[in-house]
Scaffold this active site. Structure first.
Site, PDB file in Angstrom:
ATOM      1  N   SER A  73     -11.275  -1.756   0.529  1.00  0.00           N
ATOM      2  CA  SER A  73      -9.947  -1.720   1.142  1.00  0.00           C
ATOM      3  C   SER A  73     -10.013  -2.163   2.590  1.00  0.00           C
ATOM      4  CB  SER A  73      -9.369  -0.303   1.073  1.00  0.00           C
ATOM      5  OG  SER A  73      -8.892   0.009  -0.200  1.00  0.00           O
ATOM      6  N   HIS A 124      -3.655   5.985   3.616  1.00  0.00           N
ATOM      7  CA  HIS A 124      -4.319   4.722   3.322  1.00  0.00           C
ATOM      8  C   HIS A 124      -3.579   3.542   3.939  1.00  0.00           C
ATOM      9  CE1 HIS A 124      -6.015   1.482   0.706  1.00  0.00           C
ATOM     10  NE2 HIS A 124      -7.096   2.226   0.817  1.00  0.00           N
ATOM     11  N   ASP A 141       0.865  -1.183   0.000  1.00  0.00           N
ATOM     12  CA  ASP A 141       0.000   0.000   0.000  1.00  0.00           C
ATOM     13  C   ASP A 141       0.896   1.225   0.000  1.00  0.00           C
ATOM     14  OD1 ASP A 141      -2.202   1.899   0.844  1.00  0.00           O
ATOM     15  OD2 ASP A 141      -3.275   0.009   1.098  1.00  0.00           O
TER      16      ASP A 141
END
Length: 387
Positions: free
Chosen positions: A264, A88, A54
């Site tokens: 996600s 994120h 990520d």
């Protein structure tokens, strides 16, 4: 072929948790939906490393401090650079392994460790792109994801969480997925947030997103608080199971908390459950982890499976029980030939090689022929002498 990798966040909504309403209470419905607290009576993920492919994870967050190993930048095989902590990646890492320190955010596997493998930059939520890769001009080049998977497998990660996606499969990624699976690494990926696109509405199915679409990868869809498929969640046959993905609390980069929506978050939660399974049963193969998750899921569709929520919402405690049965199962087929169903056994096949009866017949025939041949020669010689 140009490939764009993107973070799979649909939206991130900020909230401030007042003193009387701490983040742990905000998390309660998510942990209940996954039956995590019952699973914690067995394991909390001790000894397991989960690679988070990520954006870079913020190692300064109190719930992750001292428990994150930062890997190199995966966007380039030659030029290395330090990527800033990402919103994120930090959120996904805490969903997996947040320690709960100081009554703070707690992850599904709070005793697991994180290997941060950055390959996207997310200065803005939902906008995350590494350099484009032209596979036609560089057919043997590895994609950032392929590099990350091989790096994780070679450095002992037991689970890889991938809340990322692209619309095109790549050979280097397929080979890296096979490599990681051969090393016993469990691969978990978000299926995408394309459930409301014009294509999905017209065709009744969503575009496939990769790596979720690669064989052997556990594809995860998102559900709401009622356990129903989130409207944005992609629906196609890459979906194996599902998990909460609407209004899910996550850790903010730096400090604080916010709400997230997207597959996600669902994928990160399932990666945490996979870490629990691997902590309890280290020898469990990736396909057995997938089988345990699917066989134990709650809210199973009426047909047993559909392409919206897969086999249902993951249940961590029941999955541990299913994994125990898989580990203890004995092979039902023993060496030798068996038949399936009732009825008499088929005749035992004859051993390969010469048939004795036919050999005798053949030998007798040859002997008779020789006798007749010799007799004919004797008769001819006698006639010749008489003449």
């Amino acid at each position: 072929m140009l490939t764009v990798v993107r973070a799979l966040t649909a939206a991130v909504l900020a909230f401030s948790a007042p003193a009387a309403d701490p983040v742990r209470e905000q998390q309660a419905w998510v942990l209940d939906a996954l039956n995590v607290e019952q699973a914690w009576t067995v394991t909390k993920g001790e000894g397991v490393t989960v690679a988070v492919v990520d954006s870079a994870v913020d190692t300064g967050v109190k719930e992750l401090k001292g428990r994150v190993t930062s890997g190199p930048d995966m966007t380039s095989g030659s030029v290395q650079r330090d990527l800033p902590p990402g919103r994120h990646g930090t959120a996904m890492a805490a969903l997996i392994a947040g320690s709960g320190k100081g009554d703070g955010f707690i992850g599904v596997a709070p005793s697991a460790r994180i290997l941060s493998l950055p390959m996207v930059i997310d200065d803005e939520p939902g906008v995350a792109m590494p350099p484009l890769e032209d596979q036609q001009s560089r057919p043997n080049a590895q994609s950032p994801l392929a590099r990350a998977l091989r790096y994780a497998a070679d450095r002992g990660a037991q689970v890889v969480s991938m809340s990322i996606g692209s619309y095109g499969p790549l050979r280097s990624e397929r080979e890296a997925v096979s490599y990681a699976l051969s090393k016993g690494v469990v691969l978990v990926a978000a299926v995408g947030n394309d459930g409301q696109t014009a294509y999905a509405k017209e065709k009744g199915t969503s575009y496939w997103s990769f790596p979720a679409g690669y064989p052997g990868v556990i594809g995860v869809a998102a559900t709401d608080k009622q356990g129903k498929r989130a409207t944005f969640s992609s629906d196609n046959l890459s979906v194996l199971v599902s998990a909460p993905g609407v209004g899910v609390p996550v850790v903010k980069r730096g400090s604080g908390y916010e709400l997230s929506e997207g597959t996600s978050s669902a994928a990160a939660l399932v990666a945490g459950v996979a870490a629990l399974l691997k902590a309890r049963y280290p020898a469990l193969a990736p396909e057995q982890v997938a089988q345990a998750l699917a066989a134990s899921a709650r809210g199973r569709p009426a047909a047993g499976y559909d392409d919206e929520t897969g086999f249902g919402v993951v249940d961590a405690a029941v999955a541990l029980n299913a994994a125990e049965r898989l580990v203890g199962a004995k092979r039902s087929v023993t060496p030798g030939m068996q038949h399936f169903g009732k009825g008499a056994d088929s005749p035992v096949p004859t051993r390969p090689g010469p048939d004795p009866v036919r050999l005798w017949l053949y030998g007798g025939g040859v002997l008779v022929a020789l006798v007749m041949f010799c007799g004919a020669i004797v008769v001819l010689n006698q006639r010749k002498e008489q003449a």
